[in-house]
Design a protein around this motif. Structure first.
Motif, PDB file in Angstrom:
ATOM      1  N   ALA A 177       0.829  -1.205   0.000  1.00 50.85           N
ATOM      2  CA  ALA A 177       0.000   0.000   0.000  1.00 50.85           C
ATOM      3  C   ALA A 177       0.868   1.262   0.000  1.00 50.85           C
ATOM      4  N   GLN A 178       1.979   1.224   0.725  1.00 48.25           N
ATOM      5  CA  GLN A 178       2.892   2.376   0.757  1.00 48.25           C
ATOM      6  C   GLN A 178       3.421   2.712  -0.632  1.00 48.25           C
ATOM      7  N   TYR A 179       3.534   1.693  -1.476  1.00 50.82           N
ATOM      8  CA  TYR A 179       4.049   1.904  -2.827  1.00 50.82           C
ATOM      9  C   TYR A 179       2.941   1.978  -3.870  1.00 50.82           C
ATOM     10  N   GLY A 180       1.703   2.107  -3.396  1.00 54.29           N
ATOM     11  CA  GLY A 180       0.587   2.346  -4.298  1.00 54.29           C
ATOM     12  C   GLY A 180      -0.050   1.122  -4.926  1.00 54.29           C
ATOM     13  N   PHE A 181       0.284  -0.058  -4.435  1.00 53.56           N
ATOM     14  CA  PHE A 181      -0.303  -1.276  -4.979  1.00 53.56           C
ATOM     15  C   PHE A 181      -1.537  -1.666  -4.175  1.00 53.56           C
ATOM     16  N   SER A 182      -2.592  -2.053  -4.871  1.00 48.50           N
ATOM     17  CA  SER A 182      -3.748  -2.609  -4.177  1.00 48.50           C
ATOM     18  C   SER A 182      -3.502  -4.098  -4.007  1.00 48.50           C
ATOM     19  N   ALA A 183      -3.820  -4.609  -2.838  1.00 49.50           N
ATOM     20  CA  ALA A 183      -3.571  -6.014  -2.540  1.00 49.50           C
ATOM     21  C   ALA A 183      -4.664  -6.548  -1.634  1.00 49.50           C
ATOM     22  N   ALA A 184      -4.855  -7.856  -1.681  1.00 48.80           N
ATOM     23  CA  ALA A 184      -5.842  -8.506  -0.825  1.00 48.80           C
ATOM     24  C   ALA A 184      -5.343  -9.897  -0.481  1.00 48.80           C
ATOM     25  N   SER A 185      -5.668 -10.316   0.715  1.00 47.04           N
ATOM     26  CA  SER A 185      -5.357 -11.667   1.159  1.00 47.04           C
ATOM     27  C   SER A 185      -6.472 -12.592   0.680  1.00 47.04           C
TER      28      SER A 185
ATOM     29  N   GLY B  16      13.222  -7.163   2.175  1.00 48.98           N
ATOM     30  CA  GLY B  16      12.103  -6.381   1.657  1.00 48.98           C
ATOM     31  C   GLY B  16      12.444  -5.617   0.390  1.00 48.98           C
ATOM     32  N   GLU B  17      13.659  -5.144   0.291  1.00 43.73           N
ATOM     33  CA  GLU B  17      14.065  -4.385  -0.898  1.00 43.73           C
ATOM     34  C   GLU B  17      14.028  -5.273  -2.147  1.00 43.73           C
ATOM     35  N   ALA B  18      14.572  -6.472  -2.042  1.00 52.24           N
ATOM     36  CA  ALA B  18      14.562  -7.398  -3.181  1.00 52.24           C
ATOM     37  C   ALA B  18      13.131  -7.830  -3.511  1.00 52.24           C
ATOM     38  N   PHE B  19      12.311  -8.027  -2.482  1.00 53.14           N
ATOM     39  CA  PHE B  19      10.908  -8.396  -2.683  1.00 53.14           C
ATOM     40  C   PHE B  19      10.190  -7.301  -3.485  1.00 53.14           C
ATOM     41  N   LEU B  20      10.352  -6.058  -3.062  1.00 54.77           N
ATOM     42  CA  LEU B  20       9.693  -4.943  -3.770  1.00 54.77           C
ATOM     43  C   LEU B  20      10.217  -4.799  -5.195  1.00 54.77           C
ATOM     44  N   LYS B  21      11.500  -5.013  -5.402  1.00 58.91           N
ATOM     45  CA  LYS B  21      12.049  -4.949  -6.757  1.00 58.91           C
ATOM     46  C   LYS B  21      11.382  -5.989  -7.647  1.00 58.91           C
ATOM     47  N   ARG B  22      11.172  -7.190  -7.116  1.00 55.91           N
ATOM     48  CA  ARG B  22      10.515  -8.244  -7.894  1.00 55.91           C
ATOM     49  C   ARG B  22       9.072  -7.851  -8.210  1.00 55.91           C
TER      50      ARG B  22
END
Length: 118
Positions: free
Chosen positions: A31-39, A99-105
């Motif tokens: 959400a901080q990076y503007g992505f909508s997500a849901a579990s 977390g950085e590598a996760f967000l890059k992916r």
């Protein structure tokens, strides 16, 4: 998981993890990076439900095959970004998340103009 979503309100990222704390953290970061997500729970998902506007699934190793079979989306394996790191104060291993590598992916997949055919 909401059982019915209109395509315009579908999340970009579907999170299929059993650890509620991990889900909350990932939802917050995305959400901080503007992505909508849901579990979502693949076990509770009705047959034939589609997420046509979703772009990827975040899950763990044991669920990758199931996620691919139920959702025709690229999969990000959360376990690929976890590693053991020695703790300085003790002879124990501490599990860390890159977390950085996760967000890059995530950014790489979300910004990709084409999807890989599996």
């Amino acid at each position: 998981m909401q059982s019915s979503r209109s395509p315009s309100s579908e999340p970009q990222v579907l999170i299929c993890l059993e650890n509620p704390q991990a889900v909350v953290r990932i939802l917050s970061v995305l959400a901080q990076y503007g992505f909508s997500a849901a579990s979502i729970s693949l076990a509770a998902m009705p047959d034939g439900q589609e997420f046509s506007s979703s772009r990827l699934v975040v899950t763990y190793t044991a669920m990758i095959g199931h996620a691919r079979a139920m959702l025709n989306l690229p999969v990000v394996n959360i376990e690929a970004f976890m590693f053991e790191k020695p703790h300085e104060a003790a002879s124990q291993q501490v599990r860390r998340f890159d977390g950085e590598a996760f967000l890059k992916r995530i950014f790489l997949i979300m910004n990709s103009e084409r999807r890989l055919a599996i």
